[in-house]
Write an enzyme that holds these catalytic residues in place. Structure first.
Site, mmCIF file in Angstrom:
data_model
loop_
_atom_site.group_PDB
_atom_site.id
_atom_site.type_symbol
_atom_site.label_atom_id
_atom_site.label_comp_id
_atom_site.label_asym_id
_atom_site.label_seq_id
_atom_site.Cartn_x
_atom_site.Cartn_y
_atom_site.Cartn_z
ATOM 1 N N ASP A 16 0.835 -1.210 0.000
ATOM 2 C CA ASP A 16 0.000 0.000 0.000
ATOM 3 C C ASP A 16 0.868 1.259 0.000
ATOM 4 O O ASP A 16 1.994 1.252 0.491
ATOM 5 C CB ASP A 16 -0.899 -0.033 1.251
ATOM 6 N N ASN A 18 1.342 3.474 -2.841
ATOM 7 C CA ASN A 18 1.924 3.944 -4.111
ATOM 8 C C ASN A 18 1.488 5.378 -4.404
ATOM 9 O O ASN A 18 2.290 6.206 -4.843
ATOM 10 C CB ASN A 18 1.462 3.059 -5.277
ATOM 11 N N GLY A 19 0.203 5.655 -4.172
ATOM 12 C CA GLY A 19 -0.353 6.980 -4.458
ATOM 13 C C GLY A 19 0.271 8.047 -3.569
ATOM 14 O O GLY A 19 0.677 9.118 -4.048
ATOM 15 N N ARG A 20 0.367 7.757 -2.272
ATOM 16 C CA ARG A 20 0.933 8.738 -1.334
ATOM 17 C C ARG A 20 2.426 8.965 -1.600
ATOM 18 O O ARG A 20 2.918 10.077 -1.493
ATOM 19 C CB ARG A 20 0.701 8.269 0.115
ATOM 20 N N HIS A 33 2.508 3.740 -8.983
ATOM 21 C CA HIS A 33 2.199 2.327 -9.287
ATOM 22 C C HIS A 33 3.345 1.680 -10.069
ATOM 23 O O HIS A 33 3.660 0.512 -9.854
ATOM 24 C CB HIS A 33 0.895 2.227 -10.080
ATOM 25 N N ARG A 67 -12.037 2.793 -8.316
ATOM 26 C CA ARG A 67 -11.179 3.981 -8.463
ATOM 27 C C ARG A 67 -11.488 4.680 -9.787
ATOM 28 O O ARG A 67 -12.136 4.100 -10.657
ATOM 29 C CB ARG A 67 -9.705 3.544 -8.420
ATOM 30 N N LEU A 127 10.924 -19.847 -5.138
ATOM 31 C CA LEU A 127 9.760 -19.272 -4.450
ATOM 32 C C LEU A 127 8.495 -19.292 -5.331
ATOM 33 O O LEU A 127 8.561 -19.008 -6.527
ATOM 34 C CB LEU A 127 10.132 -17.824 -4.095
ATOM 35 N N SER A 179 -8.336 -5.287 4.737
ATOM 36 C CA SER A 179 -8.912 -4.945 3.427
ATOM 37 C C SER A 179 -9.239 -6.157 2.545
ATOM 38 O O SER A 179 -8.866 -6.190 1.370
ATOM 39 C CB SER A 179 -7.976 -3.992 2.665
HETATM 40 C C1 IPE Z 1 -1.411 0.406 -3.521
HETATM 41 O O1 IPE Z 1 -1.211 1.781 -3.465
HETATM 42 C C2 IPE Z 1 -1.621 -0.096 -4.934
HETATM 43 C C3 IPE Z 1 -2.986 -0.550 -5.262
HETATM 44 C C4 IPE Z 1 -3.964 -0.668 -4.418
HETATM 45 C C5 IPE Z 1 -3.249 -0.904 -6.646
HETATM 46 P P1 IPE Z 1 -2.430 2.806 -3.379
HETATM 47 O O2 IPE Z 1 -2.827 3.186 -4.757
HETATM 48 O O3 IPE Z 1 -3.526 2.253 -2.542
HETATM 49 O O4 IPE Z 1 -1.745 4.054 -2.668
HETATM 50 P P2 IPE Z 1 -2.431 5.071 -1.651
HETATM 51 O O5 IPE Z 1 -3.090 4.270 -0.568
HETATM 52 O O6 IPE Z 1 -3.440 5.870 -2.430
HETATM 53 O O7 IPE Z 1 -1.297 5.898 -1.163
HETATM 54 MG MG MG Z 2 -4.092 2.451 -0.604
#
Ligand code: IPE
Ligand code: MG
Length: 230
Positions: A16, A18-20, A33, A67, A127, A179
Protein backbone atom coordinates in the site's frame (compact mmCIF):
# COMPACT_ATOMS: atom_id res chain seq x y z
CA UNK A 1 28.00 -16.29 16.48
CA UNK A 2 24.69 -14.64 15.65
CA UNK A 3 21.69 -16.93 15.94
CA UNK A 4 20.36 -17.98 12.57
CA UNK A 5 17.12 -16.36 11.48
CA UNK A 6 14.04 -18.49 11.12
CA UNK A 7 12.70 -17.68 7.67
CA UNK A 8 8.89 -17.61 7.44
CA UNK A 9 7.61 -20.12 4.88
CA UNK A 10 4.84 -17.89 3.50
CA UNK A 11 5.00 -14.08 3.51
CA UNK A 12 2.02 -12.02 2.34
CA UNK A 13 2.24 -8.35 1.46
CA UNK A 14 -0.37 -5.61 1.24
CA UNK A 15 1.69 -3.27 -0.93
CA UNK A 16 0.00 0.00 0.00
CA UNK A 17 0.97 3.64 -0.44
CA UNK A 18 1.92 3.94 -4.11
CA UNK A 19 -0.35 6.98 -4.46
CA UNK A 20 0.93 8.74 -1.33
CA UNK A 21 4.53 8.01 -2.32
CA UNK A 22 3.90 9.72 -5.67
CA UNK A 23 1.96 12.64 -4.18
CA UNK A 24 4.78 13.43 -1.79
CA UNK A 25 7.08 13.72 -4.81
CA UNK A 26 4.52 15.72 -6.84
CA UNK A 27 4.31 12.87 -9.34
CA UNK A 28 1.18 11.29 -10.86
CA UNK A 29 -0.29 8.30 -9.01
CA UNK A 30 0.54 6.11 -12.02
CA UNK A 31 4.25 6.77 -11.45
CA UNK A 32 3.77 5.50 -7.90
CA UNK A 33 2.20 2.33 -9.29
CA UNK A 34 5.09 1.91 -11.73
CA UNK A 35 7.72 2.14 -8.98
CA UNK A 36 5.52 -0.03 -6.75
CA UNK A 37 5.51 -2.71 -9.45
CA UNK A 38 9.27 -2.56 -9.83
CA UNK A 39 9.64 -2.84 -6.06
CA UNK A 40 7.59 -6.04 -6.01
CA UNK A 41 10.18 -7.59 -8.35
CA UNK A 42 13.03 -6.43 -6.12
CA UNK A 43 11.56 -7.63 -2.82
CA UNK A 44 10.35 -10.96 -4.23
CA UNK A 45 13.79 -11.68 -5.64
CA UNK A 46 15.36 -10.83 -2.27
CA UNK A 47 12.84 -13.06 -0.48
CA UNK A 48 13.78 -15.89 -2.82
CA UNK A 49 17.46 -15.32 -1.96
CA UNK A 50 16.56 -15.54 1.73
CA UNK A 51 14.83 -18.88 1.04
CA UNK A 52 11.24 -17.73 1.60
CA UNK A 53 9.20 -20.46 -0.12
CA UNK A 54 5.95 -18.66 -0.87
CA UNK A 55 4.77 -15.08 -1.20
CA UNK A 56 1.37 -13.58 -1.90
CA UNK A 57 1.29 -9.95 -3.02
CA UNK A 58 -1.88 -7.86 -3.23
CA UNK A 59 -1.68 -5.91 -6.49
CA UNK A 60 -5.34 -5.21 -7.35
CA UNK A 61 -8.39 -5.88 -5.21
CA UNK A 62 -11.95 -6.65 -6.25
CA UNK A 63 -12.76 -3.22 -4.74
CA UNK A 64 -10.09 -1.32 -6.71
CA UNK A 65 -12.45 -1.21 -9.74
CA UNK A 66 -14.15 1.66 -7.91
CA UNK A 67 -11.18 3.98 -8.46
CA UNK A 68 -11.23 6.63 -11.24
CA UNK A 69 -11.29 5.10 -14.72
CA UNK A 70 -7.87 6.42 -15.77
CA UNK A 71 -6.25 4.87 -12.70
CA UNK A 72 -7.97 1.51 -13.26
CA UNK A 73 -6.92 1.67 -16.93
CA UNK A 74 -3.30 2.23 -15.89
CA UNK A 75 -3.37 -0.63 -13.36
CA UNK A 76 -4.80 -2.94 -16.03
CA UNK A 77 -2.29 -1.96 -18.72
CA UNK A 78 0.88 -1.42 -16.67
CA UNK A 79 1.47 -5.14 -16.00
CA UNK A 80 1.31 -5.78 -19.75
CA UNK A 81 4.01 -3.17 -20.43
CA UNK A 82 6.24 -3.88 -17.44
CA UNK A 83 6.04 -7.68 -17.55
CA UNK A 84 6.48 -7.87 -21.34
CA UNK A 85 9.64 -5.78 -21.08
CA UNK A 86 11.11 -8.07 -18.43
CA UNK A 87 9.60 -11.41 -19.45
CA UNK A 88 12.92 -13.16 -20.13
CA UNK A 89 14.36 -12.07 -16.82
CA UNK A 90 11.23 -13.18 -14.99
CA UNK A 91 10.93 -16.58 -16.60
CA UNK A 92 14.61 -17.44 -16.30
CA UNK A 93 14.75 -16.63 -12.57
CA UNK A 94 13.69 -19.71 -10.61
CA UNK A 95 10.52 -18.07 -9.27
CA UNK A 96 7.24 -19.80 -9.99
CA UNK A 97 4.32 -17.44 -10.70
CA UNK A 98 0.66 -18.07 -10.08
CA UNK A 99 -2.15 -15.52 -10.40
CA UNK A 100 -4.90 -15.62 -7.83
CA UNK A 101 -8.09 -13.68 -8.39
CA UNK A 102 -11.02 -13.46 -10.77
CA UNK A 103 -10.56 -14.04 -14.48
CA UNK A 104 -14.00 -12.68 -15.38
CA UNK A 105 -13.48 -8.91 -15.65
CA UNK A 106 -9.89 -8.52 -16.84
CA UNK A 107 -8.92 -8.21 -20.53
CA UNK A 108 -8.08 -11.12 -22.80
CA UNK A 109 -4.60 -9.65 -23.27
CA UNK A 110 -4.01 -9.85 -19.55
CA UNK A 111 -5.35 -13.38 -19.35
CA UNK A 112 -2.98 -14.37 -22.17
CA UNK A 113 -0.05 -12.80 -20.30
CA UNK A 114 -1.04 -14.57 -17.07
CA UNK A 115 -1.25 -17.91 -18.89
CA UNK A 116 2.14 -17.33 -20.51
CA UNK A 117 3.81 -16.43 -17.20
CA UNK A 118 2.28 -19.40 -15.38
CA UNK A 119 3.24 -21.81 -18.15
CA UNK A 120 6.79 -20.53 -18.57
CA UNK A 121 7.53 -20.66 -14.83
CA UNK A 122 5.63 -23.79 -13.84
CA UNK A 123 8.71 -26.01 -13.60
CA UNK A 124 10.74 -23.49 -11.61
CA UNK A 125 11.82 -24.74 -8.21
CA UNK A 126 12.22 -21.49 -6.27
CA UNK A 127 9.76 -19.27 -4.45
CA UNK A 128 6.08 -19.57 -5.42
CA UNK A 129 4.74 -16.07 -6.06
CA UNK A 130 0.97 -15.71 -5.87
CA UNK A 131 0.07 -12.46 -7.59
CA UNK A 132 -3.29 -11.40 -6.17
CA UNK A 133 -4.90 -9.50 -9.05
CA UNK A 134 -8.63 -8.75 -9.04
CA UNK A 135 -8.50 -10.73 -5.82
CA UNK A 136 -10.83 -10.51 -2.82
CA UNK A 137 -11.07 -12.96 0.05
CA UNK A 138 -14.90 -12.85 0.07
CA UNK A 139 -14.86 -13.96 -3.57
CA UNK A 140 -12.25 -16.66 -2.89
CA UNK A 141 -14.11 -18.04 0.13
CA UNK A 142 -17.53 -18.09 -1.55
CA UNK A 143 -16.02 -19.94 -4.50
CA UNK A 144 -14.36 -22.49 -2.24
CA UNK A 145 -17.66 -23.09 -0.43
CA UNK A 146 -19.54 -23.53 -3.70
CA UNK A 147 -17.12 -26.29 -4.73
CA UNK A 148 -17.53 -28.23 -1.47
CA UNK A 149 -18.96 -31.74 -1.30
CA UNK A 150 -17.56 -33.34 1.87
CA UNK A 151 -17.73 -30.15 3.96
CA UNK A 152 -14.40 -30.68 5.71
CA UNK A 153 -11.78 -28.02 6.49
CA UNK A 154 -9.20 -29.93 4.41
CA UNK A 155 -11.49 -29.92 1.38
CA UNK A 156 -12.30 -26.23 1.85
CA UNK A 157 -8.59 -25.33 1.98
CA UNK A 158 -7.91 -27.30 -1.19
CA UNK A 159 -10.57 -25.22 -2.93
CA UNK A 160 -8.99 -21.90 -1.95
CA UNK A 161 -6.76 -20.16 -4.49
CA UNK A 162 -4.00 -19.64 -1.90
CA UNK A 163 -3.56 -22.97 -0.15
CA UNK A 164 -0.91 -22.45 2.50
CA UNK A 165 -1.24 -20.53 5.77
CA UNK A 166 0.51 -17.17 5.95
CA UNK A 167 3.30 -16.90 8.55
CA UNK A 168 4.07 -13.21 8.20
CA UNK A 169 1.80 -10.49 6.79
CA UNK A 170 3.33 -7.11 5.99
CA UNK A 171 1.27 -3.97 5.29
CA UNK A 172 3.02 -0.79 4.27
CA UNK A 173 1.95 2.85 4.44
CA UNK A 174 0.67 3.03 8.01
CA UNK A 175 -2.78 1.48 7.54
CA UNK A 176 -3.63 -1.19 10.11
CA UNK A 177 -6.40 -3.12 8.38
CA UNK A 178 -6.68 -6.25 6.27
CA UNK A 179 -8.91 -4.95 3.43
CA UNK A 180 -10.42 -8.27 2.32
CA UNK A 181 -7.02 -9.94 1.77
CA UNK A 182 -6.47 -13.66 2.58
CA UNK A 183 -8.96 -13.68 5.44
CA UNK A 184 -8.75 -17.44 5.99
CA UNK A 185 -5.00 -17.91 5.45
CA UNK A 186 -3.91 -15.20 7.92
CA UNK A 187 -5.64 -16.81 10.92
CA UNK A 188 -2.31 -17.40 12.71
CA UNK A 189 -0.10 -14.94 10.82
CA UNK A 190 2.17 -12.52 12.61
CA UNK A 191 1.34 -9.05 11.33
CA UNK A 192 3.91 -6.33 10.68
CA UNK A 193 2.73 -2.81 9.92
CA UNK A 194 5.13 -0.13 8.76
CA UNK A 195 4.65 3.53 7.83
CA UNK A 196 6.94 3.19 4.79
CA UNK A 197 5.13 3.62 1.47
CA UNK A 198 5.43 0.53 -0.71
CA UNK A 199 7.74 1.95 -3.44
CA UNK A 200 10.18 2.96 -0.66
CA UNK A 201 10.02 -0.37 1.20
CA UNK A 202 13.58 -1.72 0.96
CA UNK A 203 15.35 -5.06 1.37
CA UNK A 204 16.48 -3.77 4.74
CA UNK A 205 12.85 -3.12 5.75
CA UNK A 206 11.96 -6.66 4.67
CA UNK A 207 14.79 -8.09 6.74
CA UNK A 208 13.64 -5.99 9.72
CA UNK A 209 10.14 -7.48 9.43
CA UNK A 210 11.69 -10.97 9.48
CA UNK A 211 13.81 -10.09 12.52
CA UNK A 212 10.73 -8.91 14.40
CA UNK A 213 8.91 -12.08 13.29
CA UNK A 214 11.78 -14.04 14.89
CA UNK A 215 11.03 -12.45 18.27
CA UNK A 216 7.46 -13.76 18.32
CA UNK A 217 6.43 -16.76 20.34
CA UNK A 218 3.96 -18.55 18.06
CA UNK A 219 1.82 -20.76 20.25
CA UNK A 220 -1.11 -21.58 17.93
CA UNK A 221 -3.51 -21.60 20.88
CA UNK A 222 -1.26 -23.82 23.02
CA UNK A 223 0.91 -22.85 25.98
CA UNK A 224 4.68 -23.16 26.29
CA UNK A 225 6.10 -26.50 27.43
CA UNK A 226 7.74 -24.92 30.47
CA UNK A 227 4.50 -23.18 31.56
CA UNK A 228 2.72 -26.53 31.94
CA UNK A 229 1.88 -27.40 35.56
CA UNK A 230 3.78 -30.45 36.79
C1 IPE B 1 -1.41 0.41 -3.52
O1 IPE B 1 -1.21 1.78 -3.46
C2 IPE B 1 -1.62 -0.10 -4.93
C3 IPE B 1 -2.99 -0.55 -5.26
C4 IPE B 1 -3.96 -0.67 -4.42
C5 IPE B 1 -3.25 -0.90 -6.65
P1 IPE B 1 -2.43 2.81 -3.38
O2 IPE B 1 -2.83 3.19 -4.76
O3 IPE B 1 -3.53 2.25 -2.54
O4 IPE B 1 -1.75 4.05 -2.67
P2 IPE B 1 -2.43 5.07 -1.65
O5 IPE B 1 -3.09 4.27 -0.57
O6 IPE B 1 -3.44 5.87 -2.43
O7 IPE B 1 -1.30 5.90 -1.16
MG1 MG C 1 -4.09 2.45 -0.60
Amino acid sequence: MAKELVIPYHVAIIADGNGRWAKRRKLPRSTGHYFGGMNIAKIVSYANDLNVKEMTVFTFSTENWNRPKDEVDYLMSAPLDIVKKHIDKITTSNIKIKFVGRRTKISNDLIALINELELKTKNNSGLLLNVAFDYGAYDEIINAITLMKDKTIEEFEKNLMVKTPVDLLIRTSGETRISNFLLWQISYAEIYFTKKHWPAFSKRDFLKAIKIYNKKDRRFGKIKEKEKEK
